[in-house]
Design a protein around this motif. Structure first.
Motif, mmCIF file in Angstrom:
data_model
loop_
_atom_site.group_PDB
_atom_site.id
_atom_site.type_symbol
_atom_site.label_atom_id
_atom_site.label_comp_id
_atom_site.label_asym_id
_atom_site.label_seq_id
_atom_site.Cartn_x
_atom_site.Cartn_y
_atom_site.Cartn_z
ATOM 1 N N TRP A 157 3.076 -3.023 0.674
ATOM 2 C CA TRP A 157 3.288 -4.757 0.313
ATOM 3 C C TRP A 157 3.454 -5.226 -0.396
ATOM 4 O O TRP A 157 3.099 -4.762 -1.351
ATOM 5 N N VAL A 158 4.735 -5.659 -1.388
ATOM 6 C CA VAL A 158 4.915 -6.274 -2.190
ATOM 7 C C VAL A 158 3.917 -6.813 -2.941
ATOM 8 O O VAL A 158 3.503 -8.242 -2.190
ATOM 9 N N GLN A 159 2.155 -6.962 -3.553
ATOM 10 C CA GLN A 159 1.185 -7.572 -4.240
ATOM 11 C C GLN A 159 1.818 -8.545 -5.395
ATOM 12 O O GLN A 159 1.476 -9.631 -4.603
ATOM 13 N N TYR A 160 2.275 -8.477 -6.223
ATOM 14 C CA TYR A 160 2.458 -8.924 -6.819
ATOM 15 C C TYR A 160 3.508 -7.907 -8.011
ATOM 16 O O TYR A 160 3.959 -6.603 -7.930
ATOM 17 N N GLN A 161 4.836 -9.117 -8.861
ATOM 18 C CA GLN A 161 5.670 -7.925 -9.747
ATOM 19 C C GLN A 161 4.969 -8.337 -11.157
ATOM 20 O O GLN A 161 4.800 -9.417 -11.827
ATOM 21 N N ARG A 162 5.548 -7.461 -12.209
ATOM 22 C CA ARG A 162 4.597 -7.866 -13.827
ATOM 23 C C ARG A 162 6.148 -7.334 -14.167
ATOM 24 O O ARG A 162 6.833 -6.887 -14.256
ATOM 25 N N HIS A 163 6.421 -8.933 -15.590
ATOM 26 C CA HIS A 163 6.724 -8.367 -16.483
ATOM 27 C C HIS A 163 8.907 -7.704 -16.117
ATOM 28 O O HIS A 163 9.344 -7.690 -16.558
ATOM 29 N N GLY A 164 9.253 -8.037 -14.376
ATOM 30 C CA GLY A 164 10.088 -7.295 -13.706
ATOM 31 C C GLY A 164 10.867 -5.695 -14.501
ATOM 32 O O GLY A 164 11.527 -5.583 -14.542
ATOM 33 N N MET A 165 9.522 -5.003 -14.924
ATOM 34 C CA MET A 165 9.317 -3.307 -14.150
ATOM 35 C C MET A 165 8.690 -3.119 -13.178
ATOM 36 O O MET A 165 8.323 -1.786 -13.702
ATOM 37 N N PHE A 166 7.894 -3.640 -12.931
ATOM 38 C CA PHE A 166 6.748 -3.381 -12.148
ATOM 39 C C PHE A 166 6.351 -4.308 -11.046
ATOM 40 O O PHE A 166 6.363 -5.404 -11.147
ATOM 41 N N VAL A 167 6.707 -3.435 -10.253
ATOM 42 C CA VAL A 167 6.455 -3.743 -8.658
ATOM 43 C C VAL A 167 4.833 -3.075 -8.061
ATOM 44 O O VAL A 167 4.492 -2.036 -8.727
ATOM 45 N N ILE A 168 4.494 -3.985 -8.089
ATOM 46 C CA ILE A 168 2.625 -3.379 -7.274
ATOM 47 C C ILE A 168 2.708 -3.794 -5.808
ATOM 48 O O ILE A 168 2.786 -4.091 -5.452
ATOM 49 N N LEU A 169 2.439 -1.904 -5.216
ATOM 50 C CA LEU A 169 2.279 -2.384 -3.518
ATOM 51 C C LEU A 169 1.305 -1.996 -3.647
ATOM 52 O O LEU A 169 0.074 -0.900 -4.334
ATOM 53 N N ARG A 170 1.267 -2.516 -2.024
ATOM 54 C CA ARG A 170 -0.609 -2.719 -1.604
ATOM 55 C C ARG A 170 -0.134 -1.858 -0.133
ATOM 56 O O ARG A 170 0.631 -2.042 0.897
ATOM 57 N N ASP A 171 -1.351 -1.033 0.174
ATOM 58 C CA ASP A 171 -1.573 -1.318 1.778
ATOM 59 C C ASP A 171 -2.965 -1.110 2.075
ATOM 60 O O ASP A 171 -3.857 -1.177 0.782
ATOM 61 N N TYR A 172 -3.494 -0.560 3.070
ATOM 62 C CA TYR A 172 -5.091 -0.467 3.430
ATOM 63 C C TYR A 172 -6.209 0.139 2.203
ATOM 64 O O TYR A 172 -7.030 0.394 1.622
ATOM 65 N N SER A 173 -4.926 1.006 1.376
ATOM 66 C CA SER A 173 -6.256 1.640 0.903
ATOM 67 C C SER A 173 -6.297 1.213 -0.163
ATOM 68 O O SER A 173 -7.052 2.558 -1.046
ATOM 69 N N GLY A 174 -5.262 0.648 -0.834
ATOM 70 C CA GLY A 174 -4.942 0.244 -2.100
ATOM 71 C C GLY A 174 -3.887 -0.030 -3.173
ATOM 72 O O GLY A 174 -2.791 -0.312 -1.852
ATOM 73 N N LEU A 175 -3.690 -0.064 -4.282
ATOM 74 C CA LEU A 175 -2.733 -0.433 -4.759
ATOM 75 C C LEU A 175 -2.270 0.345 -5.452
ATOM 76 O O LEU A 175 -2.838 1.687 -6.329
ATOM 77 N N THR A 176 -0.801 0.736 -5.529
ATOM 78 C CA THR A 176 0.216 1.781 -6.678
ATOM 79 C C THR A 176 1.304 0.780 -7.979
ATOM 80 O O THR A 176 1.828 -0.099 -7.462
ATOM 81 N N GLN A 177 1.242 1.229 -8.584
ATOM 82 C CA GLN A 177 2.302 0.553 -9.506
ATOM 83 C C GLN A 177 3.298 1.196 -9.581
ATOM 84 O O GLN A 177 3.426 2.821 -9.588
ATOM 85 N N VAL A 178 4.493 0.975 -9.636
ATOM 86 C CA VAL A 178 5.910 1.031 -9.481
ATOM 87 C C VAL A 178 6.397 0.468 -10.422
ATOM 88 O O VAL A 178 6.568 -0.328 -10.820
ATOM 89 N N LEU A 179 6.750 1.953 -11.288
ATOM 90 C CA LEU A 179 8.066 1.405 -12.380
ATOM 91 C C LEU A 179 9.316 1.143 -11.936
ATOM 92 O O LEU A 179 10.054 2.266 -11.142
#
Lengths: 609, 609
Positions: free
Chosen positions: B40-62
């Protein structure tokens, strides 16, 4: 404040107990130990032995002959069978020659030192012996006695073990979360088979759901990712043989998965719990399309342990003189098909063949033709004289029939012919097996997947309208998505069934995870009031992952595994086929007073004068 | 027939999935791997990062900056929060200085190569952020969103793990059999809180049982020996805060066991599942008699994490001039008791003391006297001037009160005084804690057994008649057996409660296993119609082993373990306190047509004009 000192052993079958061992575990290695056993009096022998039983087995207890134990002897020998006693004594090796090899504890006996009668049994309605045959209604009325049989003990204990292995596989190996979902819920659209539960608010009712379908999907939207539950489900089908108003399914749902993923999960699951004492099974399971199952076996849950497959023989009749058959063949959707019973002439007597014709007439309103291929190559059949030799040869060639076989021919609309021959195929096998032939090996388990079911079927009452073949949340086959708008009746679904030995034991699918598609299916195709499912539609609009799942019918699966003739034999306290609990008398009458808080009253049917 | 090739990994949290890893598991050891994440898209940052979430945690996608990926970037950056995406890309180490130590995956990021929007979320009623405060009714209406919070994910996953450990302990270590018992059953005598389920037979109803009590006992008669079930139970209590119409209990029954055996089993069970992250507990648990609990804490489920125990100060008043108190002391069953609030003068203001008096008045119709012991040793109290100095000294000595303390005095019949002071004791602690004092350590878990409950209690409405303190199947304390015939109100039972931090989380007992005793209790003492239980009485006459068991309230126990303020926080889909499912709208209205098969109709209450 006091503290209790811990006592007894702290693991095993006799932990925390007043006994030291069970009745099935003593061996010659225990000789010399003083043990305490508790159990039921199975029988007495020679006024000096009492055989004690518990779930684990039998132990012989020796009553000493000395004078000081005269009271002990009197107590034991006058005790009715099935009384419960506690015995303390020393384990002794049986005298040479008196060992019982049939009995796991047969090398030893326990020499009683003290004994206590814990419960004296009255005369019971039947004996607790494995060979005692009892009417099922008597078994149900005294279920607490029936469950003492070694078969029922085995069934319930195996059930417990298998369920535990299912849980271990899902939670410990594959990261599933066991989530309990409510059973007091809301009526689902078209849920005519749901039990109602009046609430204390006038006119408002809960429903007991047929499955946790909506909840499992909502859990995926909630990010639970992998859900399972050994779920109690409810279906009110009135009186149907071998159905239970409440039953249990292993309910599974996963996010980010496709059909193949779910199937592989289940294959691993079944391998994981498969009992060692049964013939092993191999995975992956074969996959058969619905169309293939229907065309070859005439049913969507084929028993593939034997042949007798449906053969299309329409071309034999397309150009010959048997008028009624030719007409059928030329009608749109018409066909003639056959099944071949190998060696059938030896076992199927006229009476049997008549019973098959009768079944076709009564249950399907169809006529079948039977061809008996005699050992000398001649035909005994009402159609024999109507067919030229070339047609006969053609027919034999298509069906691979040989002298000694029986052919059963049916004609009509494709779907009718398939259903009929699918049924007759099973009936033939039953007849052959009743006569002692072994056609299906009961120790053989043929699992298979049936896939590509139709998504919708014409309604029985209004064939112009469509209803869901399974449930309205099933996703369409991706290749058929373009047809959804214009030709929904042609759309295949992503539903799949797990079948073993001709029984459906599971059904799964990929679900619709797009709110607009779900709304379209509900409103435009099924013409349902989608507002009843507004919570689900909203959920699908709130970040719903692609997801799918399956439900395994635990009772059915277990009954097949233990070889029981009814699911009642794998359920501790089942209902009769009329939905009654013959032990307690449920369902029972309730007084008007007791109904008052629920704002309902009984509407007694008007007596016909 | 086809075969599917098995695919993906075959164990772990991403087995059989279209993802390769969860969003919480990537570390620097994965650098260089090509991975597929779904989340799930938790939040976007600076127009270049998307933080993805599932039950186990968050990962930053560049999102790569190159021109060819312009569409990818557009897709991602315009996507509403909580949309579901699948991303394929290579794991890279984050540039030096950009690591996030707060985030388990903070050393890496995933450089997106391809991405797919799986589900676009609409605007949600609240954000999925741990700090978002939501009204409970909103949480319930959108439960599928509420469950995405890390706290609810933790609660449900811990519940699943604990239940699994309970199962492992009982089946794998102690030989228990998991048996499912019916939930469509017969009304039990006095079962006023049982939901009814109309059957298709006019006037006949099933009941949803409050517990599997009868079945577990019948299973012992059936020789199952050791039974357990994580059992769904039903209790219709109308609107009671923090009760659920359906709830779950860990239901246990053993043959050939005594109280100590069951207690030791449960102590081992709780040790076995106790979460590592919590402060450890020690066994065996202390044992307190019912009489001790009532006399010292004024309640049968004492919170022993703090003092403020009840002190009998009757003797202070037995010979002095405070007339109304002296009278009470001399009345049969009369007494004066006190609790001492250490350092209470500093925290409890007049308003607080008034609220305590108010509570006593409103809920108990009693008057309490408050003594404020000022730092200079003087008394502020309406009774100060009535007491001679010697009496004051006596009182201080009995209560061990010091300057700065507050004493709360109550007088009246023993049982009334105990209930009142038991309640005020808890209320005082609540007041102190509301002001920031830590009296009870929330990370401390004080389990204890309360034993020797009375077997019968006077009925509330007709105190001359007796009712079961717990249920009619509870056995009497062996020492009190002689009293059963003539003085049943004095008989202690073999019932025992498990209490933790002032909450009852389990109740067990040794059961009556003698039919004649059971019949005597039902007919002669309780004046019930024993024919409703004829099946159980017959079973007890058929070789019933001595047996006992316990039921743990799973929802309550879990809510204490996770520190939740309500059991609703450990239940996936709870009902509101009025018994409503705020998500689906259950219970709902049912049409007359749909009621017809069940032969019931709604009796609408008459509107008052």
């Amino acid at each position: 404040v006091q503290f209790r000192s811990t006592h007894g052993t702290n693991s095993g079958s006799s932990s925390f107990s007043i006994r030291s061992h069970t009745c099935g575990e003593l061996r010659s290695t225990h000789v010399g130990e003083v043990v305490t056993l508790c159990g039921w009096v199975q029988y007495q022998r020679h006024g000096m032995f009492v055989i004690l039983r518990d779930y684990s087995g039998l132990t012989q207890v020796l009553i000493p002959e000395d004078e000081s134990r005269i009271k002990l002897k009197k107590t034991f020998c006058e005790l009715p069978l099935e009384s419960v006693v506690k015995v303390k004594g020393k384990v002794k090796r049986r005298p040479a020659g008196q060992e019982n090899k049939e009995m796991p504890t047969g090398e030893i006996e326990v020499c009683a030192e003290t004994a206590e009668v814990l419960n004296k049994s009255k005369k019971l309605p039947f004996e607790i012996k494995d060979f005692t045959k009892k009417a099922e209604s008597l078994r149900m009325q005294y279920r607490y006695l029936d469950l003492r049989s070694s078969q029922m003990q085995y069934n319930l204990r195996l059930r417990s073990q298998i369920v535990m292995k299912i849980r271990e596989y899902l939670t410990n190996i594959h990261g599933f979360v066991d989530v309990e979902t409510p059973t007091l819920f809301k009526r689902t659209p078209g849920g005519a088979k749901e039990f109602l539960v009046p609430s204390r608010e006038p006119g408002r009712f809960y429903c007991l759901p047929q499955s946790p379908q909506q909840f499992k999907q909502l859990l995926m939207v909630a990010g639970i990712d992998r859900y399972f539950q050994v779920a109690r489900c409810y279906r009110d089908e009135g009186s149907k043989p071998d159905r239970q108003p409440e039953f249990t399914q292993v309910d599974i749902e996963m996010s980010f998965v496709n059909q193949a993923g779910i199937q592989a999960l289940i294959e691993g699951l079944i391998q994981h719990f498969w009992p060692n004492e049964l013939r092993s099974i191999s995975t992956p399971f074969p996959i058969m399309t619905y169309e293939e199952a229907m065309s070859v076996f005439g049913v969507d849950k084929p028993d593939v342990r034997f042949g007798m497959q449906l053969v299309n023989i329409s071309e034999v009749f397309s150009s010959i003189e048997v008028e009624f058959l030719r007409d059928i063949v030329h009608r749109p959707g018409g066909c003639v098909q056959a099944i071949r019973v190998p060696g059938g002439t030896r076992h199927l007597k006229n009476k049997d063949l008549e019973s098959l014709k009768h079944l076709a007439k009564i249950h399907f309103n169809q006529t079948v033709n039977v061809v008996v291929l005699k050992d000398d190559g001649t035909w005994r059949s009402s159609i024999a004289k109507l067919l030229p030799d070339s047609a006969k040869q053609h027919l034999l060639q298509l069906t691979a029939a040989k002298p000694g076989d029986v052919l059963i021919l049916a004609s009509g609309l494709l779907q009718d012919v398939r259903s009929l021959l699918g049924k007759l195929r099973l009936q033939c096998v039953q007849l052959l097996e009743d006569k002692g032939m072994i056609v299906r090996d009961p120790s053989d388990f043929h699992f298979l997947w049936v896939v590509d079911f139709p998504l919708f079927l014409p309604k029985k009452e209004y064939p112009a309208e469509l209803e869901s073949a399974h449930h309205p949340f099933t996703a369409a086959h991706p290749e058929d998505l373009p047809l959804l708008l214009k030709e929904p009746h042609k759309v295949r679904s992503q539903h799949f069934d797990l079948v073993v030995n001709g029984c459906e034991v599971g059904g799964g699918s990929i679900r619709i995870h797009d709110a607009s598609v779900q709304k379209f299916v509900l409103e435009k195709i099924l013409k349902e009031d989608s507002s009843l499912l507004s919570h689900l539609l909203e959920a699908l609009d709130s970040g719903a992952p692609p997801h799918g799942g399956i439900a395994l019918g635990l009772d059915r699966l277990l009954s097949i595994i233990v070889g029981a003739s009814s699911i009642r034999d794998v359920i501790a306290f089942p209902k009769s086929f009329r939905g009654h609990d013959l032990m307690s008398g449920a369902p029972d009458f309730i007084s008007e007073d007791e109904l008052r808080p629920y704002h309902v009253c009984v509407k007694w049917p008007v007596q016909e004068g």
